[in-house]
Structures are given as C-alpha cells and as structure tokens.
Design a protein around this motif. Sequence first.
Motif, PDB file in Angstrom:
ATOM      1  N   ALA A   1       0.563  -0.964  -0.137  1.00  0.00           N
ATOM      2  CA  ALA A   1       0.005   0.076  -0.112  1.00  0.00           C
ATOM      3  C   ALA A   1       0.490   1.442  -0.397  1.00  0.00           C
ATOM      4  O   ALA A   1       1.818   1.343   0.602  1.00  0.00           O
ATOM      5  CB  ALA A   1      -0.896  -0.569   1.224  1.00  0.00           C
ATOM      6  N   TRP A   2       0.423   2.180  -0.773  1.00  0.00           N
ATOM      7  CA  TRP A   2       1.303   3.474  -1.122  1.00  0.00           C
ATOM      8  C   TRP A   2       0.290   4.536   0.104  1.00  0.00           C
ATOM      9  O   TRP A   2       1.175   5.222   0.659  1.00  0.00           O
ATOM     10  CB  TRP A   2       0.759   4.448  -2.394  1.00  0.00           C
ATOM     11  N   ARG A   3      -1.257   4.638   0.685  1.00  0.00           N
ATOM     12  CA  ARG A   3      -1.667   5.204   1.301  1.00  0.00           C
ATOM     13  C   ARG A   3      -1.852   4.496   2.798  1.00  0.00           C
ATOM     14  O   ARG A   3      -2.279   3.093   2.209  1.00  0.00           O
ATOM     15  CB  ARG A   3      -2.426   6.237   0.473  1.00  0.00           C
ATOM     16  N   VAL A   4      -2.717   5.443   3.372  1.00  0.00           N
ATOM     17  CA  VAL A   4      -3.696   4.685   4.156  1.00  0.00           C
ATOM     18  C   VAL A   4      -4.968   4.112   3.794  1.00  0.00           C
ATOM     19  O   VAL A   4      -5.391   3.047   4.646  1.00  0.00           O
ATOM     20  CB  VAL A   4      -4.261   5.634   5.097  1.00  0.00           C
ATOM     21  N   ARG A   5      -5.194   4.721   3.466  1.00  0.00           N
ATOM     22  CA  ARG A   5      -6.884   3.497   2.271  1.00  0.00           C
ATOM     23  C   ARG A   5      -6.702   2.787   1.816  1.00  0.00           C
ATOM     24  O   ARG A   5      -7.685   1.957   1.148  1.00  0.00           O
ATOM     25  CB  ARG A   5      -8.194   5.310   1.766  1.00  0.00           C
ATOM     26  N   GLU A   6      -5.630   2.387   1.527  1.00  0.00           N
ATOM     27  CA  GLU A   6      -5.221   1.555   0.724  1.00  0.00           C
ATOM     28  C   GLU A   6      -5.251  -0.039   1.328  1.00  0.00           C
ATOM     29  O   GLU A   6      -4.773  -0.968   0.705  1.00  0.00           O
ATOM     30  CB  GLU A   6      -3.988   1.795  -0.521  1.00  0.00           C
ATOM     31  N   LEU A   7      -4.982   0.109   2.625  1.00  0.00           N
ATOM     32  CA  LEU A   7      -4.605  -0.726   3.802  1.00  0.00           C
ATOM     33  C   LEU A   7      -5.573  -2.614   3.954  1.00  0.00           C
ATOM     34  O   LEU A   7      -6.974  -1.655   3.339  1.00  0.00           O
ATOM     35  CB  LEU A   7      -4.319  -0.587   4.799  1.00  0.00           C
ATOM     36  N   PRO A   8      -5.631  -3.169   2.995  1.00  0.00           N
ATOM     37  CA  PRO A   8      -6.271  -4.221   3.636  1.00  0.00           C
ATOM     38  C   PRO A   8      -6.962  -3.800   4.759  1.00  0.00           C
ATOM     39  O   PRO A   8      -6.422  -3.467   5.794  1.00  0.00           O
ATOM     40  CB  PRO A   8      -6.205  -5.726   3.558  1.00  0.00           C
ATOM     41  N   ALA A   9      -8.338  -4.727   4.926  1.00  0.00           N
ATOM     42  CA  ALA A   9      -9.482  -4.099   6.286  1.00  0.00           C
ATOM     43  C   ALA A   9      -8.998  -4.692   7.463  1.00  0.00           C
ATOM     44  O   ALA A   9      -8.814  -4.230   8.682  1.00  0.00           O
ATOM     45  CB  ALA A   9     -11.314  -4.865   5.963  1.00  0.00           C
ATOM     46  N   ALA A  10      -7.925  -6.022   7.295  1.00  0.00           N
ATOM     47  CA  ALA A  10      -7.953  -6.877   8.324  1.00  0.00           C
ATOM     48  C   ALA A  10      -6.210  -6.064   8.657  1.00  0.00           C
ATOM     49  O   ALA A  10      -5.538  -6.846  10.032  1.00  0.00           O
ATOM     50  CB  ALA A  10      -7.563  -8.385   7.998  1.00  0.00           C
ATOM     51  N   HIS A  11      -5.744  -5.014   8.399  1.00  0.00           N
ATOM     52  CA  HIS A  11      -4.174  -4.141   8.259  1.00  0.00           C
ATOM     53  C   HIS A  11      -5.140  -2.681   8.752  1.00  0.00           C
ATOM     54  O   HIS A  11      -3.827  -2.373   8.724  1.00  0.00           O
ATOM     55  CB  HIS A  11      -3.387  -4.568   7.831  1.00  0.00           C
ATOM     56  N   ALA A  12      -6.616  -2.829   8.737  1.00  0.00           N
ATOM     57  CA  ALA A  12      -6.428  -1.045   8.645  1.00  0.00           C
ATOM     58  C   ALA A  12      -6.072  -0.287   9.813  1.00  0.00           C
ATOM     59  O   ALA A  12      -6.118  -0.643  11.062  1.00  0.00           O
ATOM     60  CB  ALA A  12      -7.959  -0.696   8.818  1.00  0.00           C
ATOM     61  N   LEU A  13      -5.210   0.630   9.549  1.00  0.00           N
ATOM     62  CA  LEU A  13      -5.167   1.665   9.826  1.00  0.00           C
ATOM     63  C   LEU A  13      -6.454   2.382  11.344  1.00  0.00           C
ATOM     64  O   LEU A  13      -6.823   2.930   9.956  1.00  0.00           O
ATOM     65  CB  LEU A  13      -3.652   2.613   9.696  1.00  0.00           C
ATOM     66  N   THR A  14      -6.492   2.844  12.377  1.00  0.00           N
ATOM     67  CA  THR A  14      -7.644   2.915  12.574  1.00  0.00           C
ATOM     68  C   THR A  14      -7.464   4.255  13.791  1.00  0.00           C
ATOM     69  O   THR A  14      -5.949   4.181  14.107  1.00  0.00           O
ATOM     70  CB  THR A  14      -8.440   2.287  13.679  1.00  0.00           C
ATOM     71  N   ALA A  15      -8.144   4.886  14.192  1.00  0.00           N
ATOM     72  CA  ALA A  15      -7.765   6.589  15.554  1.00  0.00           C
ATOM     73  C   ALA A  15      -7.045   5.549  16.679  1.00  0.00           C
ATOM     74  O   ALA A  15      -6.618   6.217  16.891  1.00  0.00           O
ATOM     75  CB  ALA A  15      -9.976   6.981  15.336  1.00  0.00           C
ATOM     76  N   ARG A  16      -7.902   4.927  17.000  1.00  0.00           N
ATOM     77  CA  ARG A  16      -8.094   4.019  18.360  1.00  0.00           C
ATOM     78  C   ARG A  16      -6.414   3.379  18.190  1.00  0.00           C
ATOM     79  O   ARG A  16      -5.558   3.499  18.849  1.00  0.00           O
ATOM     80  CB  ARG A  16      -9.199   2.972  18.802  1.00  0.00           C
ATOM     81  N   GLY A  17      -6.163   2.542  16.947  1.00  0.00           N
ATOM     82  CA  GLY A  17      -5.091   1.595  17.024  1.00  0.00           C
ATOM     83  C   GLY A  17      -4.026   3.062  17.239  1.00  0.00           C
ATOM     84  O   GLY A  17      -2.424   2.718  17.677  1.00  0.00           O
ATOM     85  N   THR A  18      -3.930   4.277  15.874  1.00  0.00           N
ATOM     86  CA  THR A  18      -2.820   5.015  16.692  1.00  0.00           C
ATOM     87  C   THR A  18      -2.884   5.992  17.386  1.00  0.00           C
ATOM     88  O   THR A  18      -1.461   5.941  17.702  1.00  0.00           O
ATOM     89  CB  THR A  18      -3.380   6.416  15.670  1.00  0.00           C
ATOM     90  N   ALA A  19      -4.226   5.775  18.415  1.00  0.00           N
ATOM     91  CA  ALA A  19      -4.050   6.531  19.790  1.00  0.00           C
ATOM     92  C   ALA A  19      -3.132   5.526  20.782  1.00  0.00           C
ATOM     93  O   ALA A  19      -2.265   5.955  21.645  1.00  0.00           O
ATOM     94  CB  ALA A  19      -4.638   6.418  20.578  1.00  0.00           C
ATOM     95  N   ASP A  20      -3.117   4.255  20.482  1.00  0.00           N
ATOM     96  CA  ASP A  20      -2.113   3.062  21.362  1.00  0.00           C
ATOM     97  C   ASP A  20      -0.610   3.152  20.460  1.00  0.00           C
ATOM     98  O   ASP A  20      -0.105   3.512  21.310  1.00  0.00           O
ATOM     99  CB  ASP A  20      -2.392   2.024  20.768  1.00  0.00           C
ATOM    100  N   ALA A  21      -0.582   3.948  19.885  1.00  0.00           N
ATOM    101  CA  ALA A  21       0.659   3.755  19.014  1.00  0.00           C
ATOM    102  C   ALA A  21       1.536   4.960  19.623  1.00  0.00           C
ATOM    103  O   ALA A  21       2.712   4.995  19.992  1.00  0.00           O
ATOM    104  CB  ALA A  21       1.060   3.698  17.197  1.00  0.00           C
ATOM    105  N   LEU A  22       0.621   5.908  19.879  1.00  0.00           N
ATOM    106  CA  LEU A  22       1.440   7.226  20.405  1.00  0.00           C
ATOM    107  C   LEU A  22       1.446   7.355  21.446  1.00  0.00           C
ATOM    108  O   LEU A  22       2.311   7.360  22.610  1.00  0.00           O
ATOM    109  CB  LEU A  22      -0.071   8.599  19.591  1.00  0.00           C
TER     110      LEU A  22
END
Length: 476
Positions: free
Chosen positions: A230-251
């Motif tokens: 994937a080149w961009r966030v919206r190109e990620l497959p659903a099983a590996h989608a980047l979400t706000a909740r997951g991003t909060a955990d990473a932060l």
Amino acid sequence: MPPSPSLRPAAAAPPLRDRGDACPGALRLHSADDGSLARVRLPAGDLTVRQASALGDAAERLGDGHLSLTSRGNVELRGLAEDCGQQLAELLRDAGLLPSERHERVRNILASPLAGLDRRTPPDVRLWARQLDGLLCASASATALSGRFLFVLDDGRGDVTALGGDVRLVAEPCGEARGSVAEATAESSALLYVGDDPAAVRICGPDVARAALVAAEAFLIAAAASGSGAWRVRELPAAHALTARGTADALRAAGIPAAYVPAPEQPLPAPDHTKAPVPGIVEGPAGPGGSPGPRALSVLAPLGRLTVAQWRLLTAVAADDGASALRVTPWRGVIVPGLPAATAAPRLGELADAGLLTDPASPWHRTGACTGRPGCAKSLSDVRADAAVVITGSPVGPPELPVHWSGCARRCGHPHGTWVDVLATEDGYEVSVVGPEGRRSVPGSVADDGPAGTTARLRDVAAAVSRATATPPAAP
C-alpha cells in the motif's frame, strides 16, 4: 497525479501494489512529451525569496520558462533536458530546497495557507509543518513512504482537511479541548485523523509533529504486515487497517499523551471550495492602538501556470514590500504575506497587470486544467488552449463550482468535493458533475461531428459547463 479520492467507493477492494510509486521528484525526473519534468516539494508551500529566485532561475535556464503549481502546493518544472539533473540538483541544494535527498519525495505536507495572516487563527500549524518536515528528514524509516503519502495540517477553518490526507491534524482553539490531554497543556491542541476513519485522537499542540510521524510509521508497519504494498492509508486491507484507536495506542507507546475521540463528537468537514483563499487583499490582525495591521496578497495562476516574469514579479513584491517569503497554495495560488497596508493595493494592481488573477469575479477563477497536449502523450486534446477559449468567451464571472479540464480519464490534478468534470474523449468533451454522491452527466456536451477543439464544439462545452454549474448537485 491527483491525491486519491477522499473516500474509496464502498464496493472497491484496496489495490495490491507490486512496485513503488512512480511520482516524479526533484531528483527523479519524469519523461514527458515536452521534455523531462521535475516536481519540487514545498512543505506547507513555504518559500523564502532566495528559494523562489532559485526556482525561477531553474525554469528559465533549464526548463521551458514556466512554473506549474500543483494541487499539493508544490512546483513543477517542465521542458527540462534529459541531462540537466545534476545542474538542477545543485541549484536546488544551494537554495536549501533539498535538505535531505533521501526524503525529497516524501516531504508532502499541506497546511492552511492563511494561518496567522488573517484575523481568524494563530500560526500554530505553520510551525507544526516546519517541525514535521524536520522530523521527516531525520527519520530513516520515513524514506519508505510513497511519494503520494500526504500530511495535512488544518488551522481549524476546514480549508485543507478535506484534500485527501493520509494523516490529518486539525487545530482546536485554546480552551476547547477536553479530557486528560487538555489538562497537560494550557496551549493549543489538535485532532489527529488517519485515512478515512471518522474517529480522531486528541493530542497536545507541542506533540503534533511527533504524533504525525508516529502515525506514518504505524502505517508503514501495517503496510508491511499486510503484504499489500500500500502507498496510502486507505489502500490497506481491512484486516490491517490503520484506525484512530490503533493510532492512539501507538502514540501512547511512543510516550505521547493521546485521547481517543469517537466519530460523532468531531466530524470532519466535507470538501468546500469556498474555504479556499480568494484572490485579493487579506487583512491581518490590527496593530498597536488599532492601527492597520499587515496585509497579504492572494493571487491565482491562470490554469496553474506562471511565466518566469510573473514569478519574478511575485518574488520582487515579497522581497521589497513583504516578509521575504511566499506561500504556494493547493488551489494553484500564491500568498505574499507581510505588506504594509499602504502598499498592498498598488502592488496587487501590478500583479493584475502582469496577468495574475487578483479578482474573485474573474471568469478564470475556479477553473483548472491538466497539462494536456502537447506535453502529455496520454491527452486527447490541448485542454488548456480549449479551456482558455471557453473562459475568454464567457460573458459572466467565475463558475459556481470548480471546473477541471482533463485530457484523459486519469484527470490529473482534479479538485475534491463537488466539481465539474470536462473530459476529453475520442468523440469530443463530456461534461459531468462529480460529487460525494457520484457522477451526473450533463447532456449536450458531446456531438458526433467535428474534433473536440473546434469553435462550434467548444460553444457546446461552454453551454454544458454553464448548465452544470447552475444546477445544484443532487441530494444524497
């Protein structure tokens, strides 16, 4: 190529990428029919007078004597010789336009162009953009980002938020943030969005740049795990989608305080072309004792192209009467900040006399075009010349909706939101209205006789564009 659409159709599967992106850069030139092309990234559109002068020199000495402004606030140089790469690189390097050659294609940062210049908002996002650019250029992992990955920093007015960013940060007015993050600072805060997830993450203003980089690194981890390329966030497959909740955990794992904000609380604004800077004089905050504050000049490039002479005039205005800086906007315009109130109007008149768009009532306002023939081999028509014929023959002011002329179905550089699509085909031009609800064709734009660029056919196109912009979009 334009940024990916702000929303992928529900039925569309994410693409599988088996190679890196082919976006041109300042060091990776693209071969076109009119010579080589270089795209110089300008984080937040910022240029010093020295850097602007260097770009003018490059266009004059190495290119075709023009500078093209892109839908991401960058500058393209066309008509370059195949063997000029080293000369161009040295010129840009000496001007400070290549702070890290390994990162030159990933410095894709949009920021609200008028932040800190009008009476609306503080300049925080401009500082955040500079900090983010510094962190990007210092990050070894960031070199893996594609040339299409986009950071967007909005000062809260909603002008750049909807322009298709992968990582978007929207400034909140001081005192509006709530929760543990707000308690951590008395300064500003921001909402961070990733891809198309409507939920957000609230972070402190001083953490914005680092949070944006962490979110981008989280995307790279997800892309590698998905194997999708994937080149961009919206190109990620659903099983590996980047979400706000997951991003909060990473932060939080990176030591950045972050609070998850559910979607209904802070919905992102829809694309709205009326929030773009309009041509004219921008009044800044009042000075001491209510005295006139500084002014900024907002101008547009006709169909996104400037001659070297026009560019040098802008640079001279910035050097002689402004703040020795320019801001290139994603609406193919230039902001010249820092002029005294007394000189703003005369200088704007000079720019108008030079052929720049300074009046929001101009029929050229809100009309754009791709490169078209003869520069692009894929184009079916000289769309810029055809658009100019239609615009100069218009008896009225600008269209109500943005209009974009495209030489082929790629529609390079098209607007976001609701816009009028004038597409060259083998049979002529097709005119339609494109919006979040889909595409609505405008009848009468394609005839069976004559080539696309004949005067009679262009009258048909002009009539169709007029009907398209006069008819409100269909209700969702």
